[in-house]
Scaffold this motif. Structure first.
Motif, PDB file in Angstrom:
ATOM      1  N   ARG A  69       0.823  -0.973   0.002  1.00 24.59           N
ATOM      2  CA  ARG A  69      -0.180   0.146   0.032  1.00 24.59           C
ATOM      3  C   ARG A  69       0.887   1.230  -0.041  1.00 24.59           C
ATOM      4  O   ARG A  69       0.599   2.299  -0.508  1.00 24.59           O
ATOM      5  CB  ARG A  69      -0.953   0.096   0.985  1.00 24.59           C
ATOM      6  N   GLN A  97      -7.568  -4.377  -0.388  1.00 21.57           N
ATOM      7  CA  GLN A  97      -7.168  -3.343   0.734  1.00 21.57           C
ATOM      8  C   GLN A  97      -5.662  -2.962   0.538  1.00 21.57           C
ATOM      9  O   GLN A  97      -5.142  -2.234   1.003  1.00 21.57           O
ATOM     10  CB  GLN A  97      -7.567  -3.627   2.132  1.00 21.57           C
ATOM     11  N   GLY A 100      -5.147  -1.021  -2.254  1.00 25.70           N
ATOM     12  CA  GLY A 100      -5.556   0.389  -1.520  1.00 25.70           C
ATOM     13  C   GLY A 100      -5.497   1.490  -2.553  1.00 25.70           C
ATOM     14  O   GLY A 100      -6.218   1.438  -3.617  1.00 25.70           O
TER      15      GLY A 100
END
Length: 320
Positions: A69, A97, A100
């Motif tokens: 990320r 996620q 991201g």
């Protein structure tokens, strides 16, 4: 202590230390590789591609997700994922996620075998002769592949599964072509086969596993850059020697990093001749590994920032 044990103790201790390093330390020693690749038309501004591969994520691996990320701070112009993001049935949301903010950038992806089938323990020695089972021959447990695809495409990323498409990135007209995983024999390049578009600024080939049949086909059609993963860079390498295996028909000298490729390059040692206009091949050593074989030795997990620049003027040497 018996004399034999006196001699064996240092060897056993060193072996235990190497094992601990390869399981506990090096898999978390993430590296960002950087290469410059002269493949753009004269006068083009640089284009920065973040190449990510083989995340092999399971829920709870925040250290790996956080590092990925954080690569958004590099502000890449294009993100390319060359597959094997999943390593668990519940990993789709953690994977999305982990990417991201990178999902807000232009992107493209292909799938690897571990995006289809759950990992399973297997004899690592069978990698030495490529005799290990794979896909449905190894396990019947399927992963939620379509959920992963839907997550990437909802973000606007291009699905290059046996497909060819065009994208405008920072004013450059890019042609992208990819295949489904060759390691499972699901590559159907015939569905996307075409000469490189003469009006495109650059044609990029994308594949999970760098099998020679795919590399030959893509570069034969005019792709100037091909991105791949799958090899894990050998994963367990010998210091000073490098990879022992690639888990495909790619030679170990190209197990990771930037090299040149052209149709027949895999047989160049047997009389093949290199043409003048060579394509570039980048193979990522990847960020993860199967949870059943998590070790890394002399082969740090990695992502790569490729800075594409204009080709050298004819008659002048390239500095790449």
């Amino acid at each position: 202590m018996h004399p034999v044990w006196r001699l064996a103790a240092p060897v056993l201790g060193a072996g235990a230390g190497v094992l601990a390093w390869s399981v506990l330390v090096e898999p978390r020693a993430f590296a960002l590789r950087r290469f410059e690749v002269p493949v753009l038309p004269a006068g083009s501004a640089p284009l920065r591609i973040l190449h990510v591969s083989d995340l092999h994520l399971t829920p709870g691996q925040a250290y790996r997700a956080d590092w990925l990320r954080g690569l958004d701070a590099l502000e890449p112009d294009l993100v390319v994922s060359t597959g094997d993001n999943l390593a668990h049935p519940d990993a789709v949301l953690p994977v999305l996620q982990a990417y991201g903010p990178l999902l807000c950038r232009p992107g493209a992806f292909v799938l690897g075998s571990n995006d289809y089938f759950a990992p399973k323990a297997k004899n690592p020695l069978r990698y030495l002769d490529d005799s290990h089972p794979r896909g449905a021959a190894l396990t019947t447990q399927r992963l939620p592949t379509q959920d992963l695809v839907d997550g990437f495409t909802a973000a606007g990323w291009s699905d290059l599964t046996n497909a060819r498409t065009r994208r405008s990135v920072t004013g450059l007209d890019l042609e992208l072509v990819g295949v489904d995983d060759p390691h499972l024999g699901q590559d159907r390049y015939d569905l996307a086969r075409a000469p490189a578009a003469p009006d495109a600024d650059l044609t990029i080939g994308v594949t999970h596993a760098p099998y020679q049949r795919v590399l030959d086909a893509m570069t034969g059609d005019g792709a100037a850059l091909v991105l791949a993963g799958h090899t894990h860079g050998g994963q367990v390498c010998l210091p000073g020697h490098g990879a022992l295996v690639t888990n495909c028909d790619m030679d170990t000298g190209r197990a990771k990093g930037l090299s040149r490729w052209w149709p027949g390059a895999g047989h160049a040692g047997r009389g093949g001749a290199a043409p003048q206009d060579l394509a570039y091949l980048h193979v990522s050593a990847g960020l993860g590994a199967s949870p059943y074989s998590p070790m890394r030795l002399a082969c740090r997990p990695e992502a790569t920032l490729l800075t594409l620049r204009p080709r050298p003027i004819s008659g002048l040497p390239s500095t790449a």
